[in-house]
Design a protein around this motif. Structure first.
Motif, short mmCIF file in Angstrom:
data_model
loop_
_atom_site.label_atom_id
_atom_site.label_comp_id
_atom_site.label_asym_id
_atom_site.label_seq_id
_atom_site.Cartn_x
_atom_site.Cartn_y
_atom_site.Cartn_z
N LEU A 120 0.84 -1.21 0.00
CA LEU A 120 0.00 0.00 0.00
C LEU A 120 0.86 1.25 0.00
O LEU A 120 1.85 1.34 0.74
CB LEU A 120 -0.91 0.01 1.22
N VAL A 121 0.46 2.23 -0.80
CA VAL A 121 1.05 3.57 -0.76
C VAL A 121 -0.08 4.58 -0.90
O VAL A 121 -1.19 4.25 -1.34
CB VAL A 121 2.09 3.78 -1.89
N THR A 122 0.18 5.85 -0.51
CA THR A 122 -0.81 6.92 -0.68
C THR A 122 -0.18 8.10 -1.42
O THR A 122 1.03 8.34 -1.33
CB THR A 122 -1.35 7.43 0.67
N PHE A 123 -1.04 8.85 -2.08
CA PHE A 123 -0.66 10.08 -2.77
C PHE A 123 -1.48 11.21 -2.16
O PHE A 123 -2.71 11.09 -2.00
CB PHE A 123 -0.98 9.98 -4.27
N THR A 124 -0.82 12.32 -1.85
CA THR A 124 -1.51 13.47 -1.27
C THR A 124 -1.26 14.70 -2.13
O THR A 124 -0.11 15.06 -2.38
CB THR A 124 -1.03 13.76 0.16
N SER A 125 -2.33 15.33 -2.58
CA SER A 125 -2.23 16.56 -3.36
C SER A 125 -3.20 17.59 -2.78
O SER A 125 -4.11 17.24 -2.01
CB SER A 125 -2.55 16.29 -4.83
N THR A 126 -3.01 18.83 -3.14
CA THR A 126 -3.78 19.92 -2.53
C THR A 126 -4.54 20.70 -3.58
O THR A 126 -3.96 21.12 -4.59
CB THR A 126 -2.85 20.88 -1.76
N GLY A 127 -5.83 20.92 -3.31
CA GLY A 127 -6.65 21.74 -4.17
C GLY A 127 -6.70 23.17 -3.67
O GLY A 127 -6.92 23.41 -2.49
N THR A 128 -6.44 24.10 -4.56
CA THR A 128 -6.49 25.53 -4.21
C THR A 128 -7.71 26.16 -4.86
O THR A 128 -8.30 25.63 -5.80
CB THR A 128 -5.22 26.24 -4.66
N ALA A 129 -8.06 27.36 -4.35
CA ALA A 129 -9.27 28.02 -4.84
C ALA A 129 -9.17 28.38 -6.31
O ALA A 129 -8.08 28.65 -6.84
CB ALA A 129 -9.53 29.28 -4.01
N ASP A 130 -10.33 28.40 -6.93
CA ASP A 130 -10.42 28.85 -8.31
C ASP A 130 -10.36 30.38 -8.33
O ASP A 130 -10.19 31.03 -7.28
CB ASP A 130 -11.75 28.35 -8.90
N ALA A 131 -10.49 30.97 -9.49
CA ALA A 131 -10.44 32.42 -9.62
C ALA A 131 -11.58 33.07 -8.83
O ALA A 131 -12.65 32.48 -8.65
CB ALA A 131 -10.55 32.80 -11.09
N PRO A 132 -11.37 34.29 -8.31
CA PRO A 132 -12.46 34.98 -7.60
C PRO A 132 -13.71 35.08 -8.46
O PRO A 132 -13.65 35.45 -9.63
CB PRO A 132 -11.87 36.37 -7.32
N ALA A 133 -14.84 34.76 -7.83
CA ALA A 133 -16.11 34.80 -8.56
C ALA A 133 -17.17 35.61 -7.82
O ALA A 133 -18.13 36.06 -8.44
CB ALA A 133 -16.62 33.38 -8.79
N LEU A 134 -16.99 35.81 -6.51
CA LEU A 134 -18.01 36.48 -5.71
C LEU A 134 -17.36 37.24 -4.57
O LEU A 134 -16.45 36.71 -3.91
CB LEU A 134 -19.01 35.47 -5.15
N ALA A 135 -17.80 38.46 -4.33
CA ALA A 135 -17.36 39.25 -3.18
C ALA A 135 -18.60 39.61 -2.36
O ALA A 135 -19.64 39.98 -2.92
CB ALA A 135 -16.63 40.50 -3.62
N GLN A 136 -18.47 39.50 -1.04
CA GLN A 136 -19.59 39.79 -0.15
C GLN A 136 -19.14 40.66 1.01
O GLN A 136 -18.02 40.49 1.53
CB GLN A 136 -20.18 38.49 0.41
N LYS A 137 -20.01 41.59 1.44
CA LYS A 137 -19.74 42.38 2.64
C LYS A 137 -20.00 41.51 3.87
O LYS A 137 -21.03 40.86 3.95
CB LYS A 137 -20.64 43.61 2.67
N GLN A 162 -16.04 30.15 -7.64
CA GLN A 162 -17.33 29.69 -8.13
C GLN A 162 -17.92 28.55 -7.30
O GLN A 162 -19.12 28.29 -7.35
CB GLN A 162 -17.19 29.24 -9.58
N PHE A 163 -17.07 27.88 -6.52
CA PHE A 163 -17.53 26.77 -5.70
C PHE A 163 -17.78 27.16 -4.25
O PHE A 163 -18.09 26.31 -3.42
CB PHE A 163 -16.51 25.62 -5.75
N GLY A 164 -17.57 28.41 -3.94
CA GLY A 164 -17.77 28.88 -2.57
C GLY A 164 -16.54 28.80 -1.69
O GLY A 164 -16.61 29.05 -0.48
N ASN A 165 -15.38 28.45 -2.27
CA ASN A 165 -14.14 28.43 -1.50
C ASN A 165 -13.62 29.85 -1.29
O ASN A 165 -13.69 30.69 -2.20
CB ASN A 165 -13.06 27.63 -2.23
N VAL A 166 -13.08 30.12 -0.08
CA VAL A 166 -12.49 31.44 0.16
C VAL A 166 -11.21 31.58 -0.66
O VAL A 166 -10.47 30.61 -0.85
CB VAL A 166 -12.20 31.66 1.65
N VAL A 167 -10.98 32.79 -1.13
CA VAL A 167 -9.82 33.06 -1.98
C VAL A 167 -8.84 33.92 -1.21
O VAL A 167 -9.16 35.05 -0.82
CB VAL A 167 -10.24 33.77 -3.28
N ALA A 168 -7.66 33.41 -0.96
CA ALA A 168 -6.61 34.18 -0.29
C ALA A 168 -5.78 34.91 -1.33
O ALA A 168 -5.63 34.46 -2.47
CB ALA A 168 -5.72 33.25 0.52
#
Length: 579
Positions: A120-137, A162-168
């Motif tokens: 057994l082995v595992t692979f770990t990768s990281t998903g980062t936010a997509d481009a900014p799509a929404l700004a909210q107060k 676009q998926f609701g992820n926060v964008v840093a």
């Protein structure tokens, strides 16, 4: 012949063993291992396919093994794999393609080669936010505040994809579009939580203010605020229903307010209020002193280390000293009892020591000065007692630059050198500089104004307290006295508020503004800049009854961090926005 005889004994045992094993027999692991060969530790935008994950299967030693089936599955983080299995080629390599989920964060994929010792082995990768799509107060919109001052709550914008992820790391541009105020920076960058914040200072005039925030090219957001030029209730009130309020002091994020007389309970409490980030007060504790009837005056020392209050109306009349072991955490250290009671007390540092200048009640009124420098050891020492004629006696004191101003009701104003040196006075032996009758005949309190514009120390503001009834009526004016010559004070101006009388007040010297408690008249702000003479009615800036008509009887006020704090005998402890 021996063998022929033994066979019948072992044959049933062999059959039994085969029967017990059946199809549940697990084949032992064989020599071999699976190892990551390519594709681990990738970072990519959520929802995208990664470069292939590749493993290598080897047999004994390092020889590649062909034809081995490798099983693939997503363990955590979501997403998919292109196939549940793949088979090693002649080089022992097998691979699939993983696609990240639409949620930022790590994805873990497992690869298993069943039957191998290291399988057994595992692979770990990281998903980062997509481009900014929404700004909210998220904070700061719709505030009210004082013109030309920062708002209490910072403006905040959250940026998501676009998926609701926060964008840093997204840039937000801030622009003042109405009201003439300012922002602390033209841009800010979103944090790991997707938030960009900004401090907004309102414009110089009353009315609407607007700031627009544009996040990474998205549709601009509009923040509005209202700058006021009159008092505004920000918080508090209706929070001391069981007692009448009395004096107050605010320091280091906490407010302390006293209580007076008897309502449904005796005025033997000091209320402790914690101020939140906007300055709003919340009651967190109380000091109850059973042997008193009124907390007449309260103050925190200039270094924030001591809370001192004077008391009347019971067996514990006198001065009570608490150490502030932390802001808002008073610990009793010492007291000194005076049978008739102490009406007020003012703290001042003279010669490096902390002193309390107190007003002893009739019938033998006096200015009693206490040395508090040893209070941590439980010792407070009266160092002098200066008698005042018993025509009521002292009401309040004000100490500055080594002078003690004593407001002695029908006896008017006394000024003592208590360490300035101009007349040879000390705290142990005060020397009278002057005594002046007048100022309405009921000289109650005062403030020696040091004008920051021209450096003058010309004016002493005196409060006159006339007849009144708690919760219903009051009388008395503000008298402005020229003390350019401390030996010969002369009244030069006055302010009269119809239908109400002044009690305690507070001076905002940098703004050259006087805030006065006016009992049933509420709170008043006066412009005291420049030369003062005659009737000051045109100097009125604003007036407010925080509890409303019939529920307002303001004892004292204090300015702290841009808010005016108010102790109302009827309606409790308030936070006001200032004009």
């Amino acid at each position: 012949m021996k063998t022929a005889r033994l066979l019948p004994r072992f044959l049933p045992l062999t059959i039994a063993i085969l029967a017990c094993g059946g199809s549940d027999t697990v084949a032992p692991a064989v020599q071999g291992a699976i190892a990551r060969n390519a594709g681990d530790a990738q970072t990519a935008t959520v929802g995208t396919a990664l470069q292939p994950y590749q493993v290598k299967v080897t047999g004994q030693g390092t020889a590649p093994t062909a034809g081995t089936t490798v099983q693939w599955a997503v363990v955590s983080g979501g997403g998919t794999v292109s196939a549940a299995t793949s088979v090693t080629d002649a080089a022992g390599l097998a691979e699939i393609t993983a696609t990240l989920s639409t949620v930022i964060g790590p994805q873990v994929v497992r690869a298993v080669a069943p039957g191998l010792i290291d399988s057994l082995v595992t692979f770990t990768s990281t998903g980062t936010a997509d481009a900014p799509a929404l700004a909210q107060k998220t904070a700061g919109d719709g505030q009210t505040g004082t013109k030309a001052l920062p708002l209490p709550t910072a403006l905040a914008v959250r940026v998501t994809d676009q998926f609701g992820n926060v964008v840093a790391g997204a840039t937000v541009t801030w622009t003042v579009t109405n009201g003439g105020g300012s922002v602390s920076s033209p841009t800010s960058t979103t944090s790991s939580a997707g938030l960009a914040t900004m401090t907004w200072t309102l414009g110089p005039s009353a009315g609407a203010n607007v700031v627009t925030a544009t996040a990474a090219g998205l549709t601009p957001l509009t923040f509005t605020a209202t700058a006021f030029s009159s008092f505004v209730v920000l918080s508090g009130g209706s929070n001391v229903p069981e007692r009448y309020g009395s004096d107050l002091w605010v320091a280091d994020g906490y407010g302390y307010s006293g209580t007076w007389g008897f309502r449904s309970r005796a005025g033997n409490a000091v209320k402790i209020w914690q101020l939140d980030g906007t300055g709003a007060p919340t009651l967190v504790d109380s000091i109850i002193t059973p042997g008193i009837g009124t907390v007449s005056d309260i103050e925190v020392s200039p270094d924030g280390q001591w809370l001192v209050f004077t008391a009347e109306g019971g067996s514990d009349n006198g001065i009570h000293v608490y150490e502030l072991t932390a802001p808002g955490v008073p610990v009793f250290r010492a007291k000194s009892l005076v049978g008739t009671g102490l009406h007020t007390g003012t703290l001042a540092v003279i010669g490096g020591k902390l002193y309390a200048f107190t007003a002893k009640d009739p019938g033998s009124p006096a200015l009693i000065i206490y040395d508090l420098s040893q209070a941590a050891s439980g010792v407070i020492t009266p160092v002098s007692s200066t008698p005042i004629p018993p025509n009521y006696g002292i009401h309040d004191t004000f100490v500055r630059d080594g002078y003690a101003f004593v407001f002695a009701w029908d006896e008017g104003l006394y000024i003592f050198d208590v360490g300035n040196g101009s007349n040879g006075g000390t705290v142990a032996a005060p020397v009278q500089v002057s005594h002046t009758l007048g100022f309405g005949g009921e000289t109650h309190n005062g403030w020696w104004f040091h004008n920051p514009t021209n450096g003058e120390k010309k004016y002493l503001f005196i409060g006159e307290e006339g007849p009144g009834g708690v919760g219903t009526s009051s009388s008395g004016d503000i008298h402005v006295v020229d003390v350019s010559n401390l030996a010969a004070p002369v009244e030069v101006a006055s302010f009269h508020l119809p239908g109400a009388g002044v009690h305690n007040f507070w001076m905002d010297e940098p703004a050259q503004r006087l805030y006065a408690a006016y009992y049933n008249g509420g709170v008043v702000a006066l412009d005291v800049s420049g030369t003062l003479s005659g009737n000051l009615s045109t100097r009125l800036i604003s007036q407010l009854k925080p509890g409303g008509a019939g529920q307002t009887y303001v004892w004292g006020v204090m300015l702290y961090n841009g808010s005016l704090y108010v102790s109302d005998m009827i309606s409790g402890f308030w936070q006001l926005g200032i004009p």
